[in-house]
Design an enzyme around this catalytic site. Structure first.
Site, short mmCIF file in Angstrom:
data_model
loop_
_atom_site.label_atom_id
_atom_site.label_comp_id
_atom_site.label_asym_id
_atom_site.label_seq_id
_atom_site.Cartn_x
_atom_site.Cartn_y
_atom_site.Cartn_z
N CYS A 1 0.83 -1.21 0.00
CA CYS A 1 0.00 0.00 0.00
C CYS A 1 0.87 1.26 0.00
CB CYS A 1 -0.88 -0.03 1.24
SG CYS A 1 -1.92 1.42 1.46
N SER B 1 0.67 3.69 1.93
CA SER B 1 1.04 4.08 3.30
C SER B 1 2.35 3.42 3.71
CB SER B 1 -0.06 3.68 4.28
OG SER B 1 -1.27 4.28 3.92
N HIS C 1 4.97 5.57 2.18
CA HIS C 1 5.14 6.81 2.94
C HIS C 1 6.09 6.60 4.12
CE1 HIS C 1 2.46 9.27 0.75
NE2 HIS C 1 1.32 8.79 1.21
N HIS D 1 0.37 -3.91 5.84
CA HIS D 1 -0.84 -3.81 6.67
C HIS D 1 -2.09 -4.21 5.89
CE1 HIS D 1 -0.45 -0.01 4.52
NE2 HIS D 1 -1.78 0.04 4.56
N CYS E 1 -7.13 -3.18 3.49
CA CYS E 1 -6.88 -1.74 3.44
C CYS E 1 -7.57 -1.08 2.26
CB CYS E 1 -5.38 -1.41 3.45
SG CYS E 1 -5.12 0.38 3.54
ZN ZN Z 1 -3.05 0.91 3.27
#
Ligand code: ZN
Ligand code: ZN
Length: 365
Positions: A43, A45, A48, A64, A168
């Protein structure tokens, strides 16, 4: 019970590639379960964190968006058994704070601990005695230990590689349309940013019965995929002012403009797409110092609003079964989103994400 040797992709320094390393995984403590991972989505995230935009404690096992099979139960865990197939949600909740008891477990006030350790403040991952941190479910590992509450049992006949995405991207995107925005039949929708999350907003808006769904992106393949998943219009934002183009397609502006990138320019553009009574729904993860300009008077005169959407405003035990049913009856499509890879390909998966040419890379164990 002794520790289990596992392989996991570890981030040791921001800006550096993940390294697949041998770790030891301690058995689950009270209220936790050990899961053998079957698949994990990659993902934005996670990226990031790798890039240090949203830092966490290092070294850390990221990931995640996982699904797998329960192997061991900690003390006091009920409702799950070894062998159960589970989907891992990444946001635990206490169940007793004001947010949780008001029906918004995604806003739980007591989960601040959860980005680097498990609930008791310790890590189950170790290497030569040194702790390795958790990141939500830490699904970039062959096995992980997670709070039992975040593992949702699913039918064994369903493919875990596809279901992993519900952890997610699907929950965040479909949830933003159905739960946060409450898109209604006939509504007009724009979706800015058609990656893993945005494409699922498109699906959510279609499922809700939106009459117009304008997909906005700069990558032709993503716009094509958005059309396949339900967008009625595809807008290439590289050719000019996206807000103006949306307002030409939808005179008066849209009822809901979803922003799935977390960028100042695209957030301002999404706000400018909304019409009277419309809402801009911010899903993308902006950097902590991002500030956007608002045309305040228009917000008042036209009763427009801007709101955030965190994890699709989900109630996991209610919403995951709903997503599974939508998937089963073919209304929620996951297969077109997925490019599979192995744990060793995780850095290439990040590169593909940076170039914007994959909807979702999914690591298959
Ligand atoms: Zn995510
Ligand atoms: Zn709570």
């Amino acid at each position: 019970m002794s520790a289990t040797p596992i392989q996991a992709a570890v981030l040791r320094e921001f800006g550096q590639p993940l390294v697949v390393e041998r770790l030891e995984l301690d058995p689950p403590k009270a209220g936790e379960v050990q899961v053998r991972m079957a698949a994990s989505g990659v993902c934005h995230s996670d990226l990031h964190v790798v890039e240090g935009v949203h830092p966490t404690s290092l070294p850390v096992v990221l990931g995640h968006e996982g699904a797998g099979v329960v192997e061991r139960l900690g003390d006091g865990v009920s409702g799950l058994a070894p062998g159960d197939h589970v989907l891992l949600t990444w946001l635990p909740y206490c169940g007793h704070c004001r947010a949780c008891t008001s029906g918004w477990p995604n806003r739980c006030e007591n989960t601040a601990w959860y980005d680097a350790t498990l609930e008791d403040g310790t890590c189950r991952f170790h290497q030569d005695g040194a702790p390795i941190h958790h990141y939500n479910t830490s699904s970039f590992a062959e096995r992980s230990v997670v709070p039992a509450r975040t593992a949702i049992r699913v039918d064994r006949s369903l493919p875990l590689t596809e279901l992993a995405l519900m952890g997610c991207a699907v929950m965040t995107g479909v949830g933003a349309a159905l739960n946060t925005a409450r898109v209604r039949p006939g509504d007009r929708v724009a979706v800015v940013g058609c990656g893993g999350v945005g494409l699922n907003v498109v699906q959510g808006a279609r499922i809700a019965g939106a009459s117009t769904i304008v997909a906005v992106d700069v990558i032709p393949e993503k716009l094509e995929l958005a059309r396949e998943l339900g967008a009625t219009h595809a807008l290439d934002a590289s050719v000019g002012d996206a807000a103006q183009a949306v307002r030409e397609l939808v005179p008066g502006g849209v009822d809901h403009a979803f922003e799935a990138l977390g960028r100042i320019d695209t957030i301002e553009s999404a706000v400018a797409m909304t019409g009277r009574g419309g809402q801009a729904v911010l899903i993308g993860m902006a950097s902590p110092d991002a500030r956007v300009a608002l045309d305040a008077l228009t917000m008042t005169l036209q009763e427009r609003c801007v709101r955030g959407s965190w994890y699709g405003s989900c109630v996991p035990l209610r919403d995951i079964p709903m997503l599974v049913e939508l998937y089963r009856d073919g209304r929620l499509r996951l297969d077109p989103l997925i490019t599979t890879c192995t744990l060793h390909d995780v850095n290439e998966a990040f590169s593909r994400m940076r170039s914007g040419h994959t909807a979702r890379s999914v690591i298959v164990y």
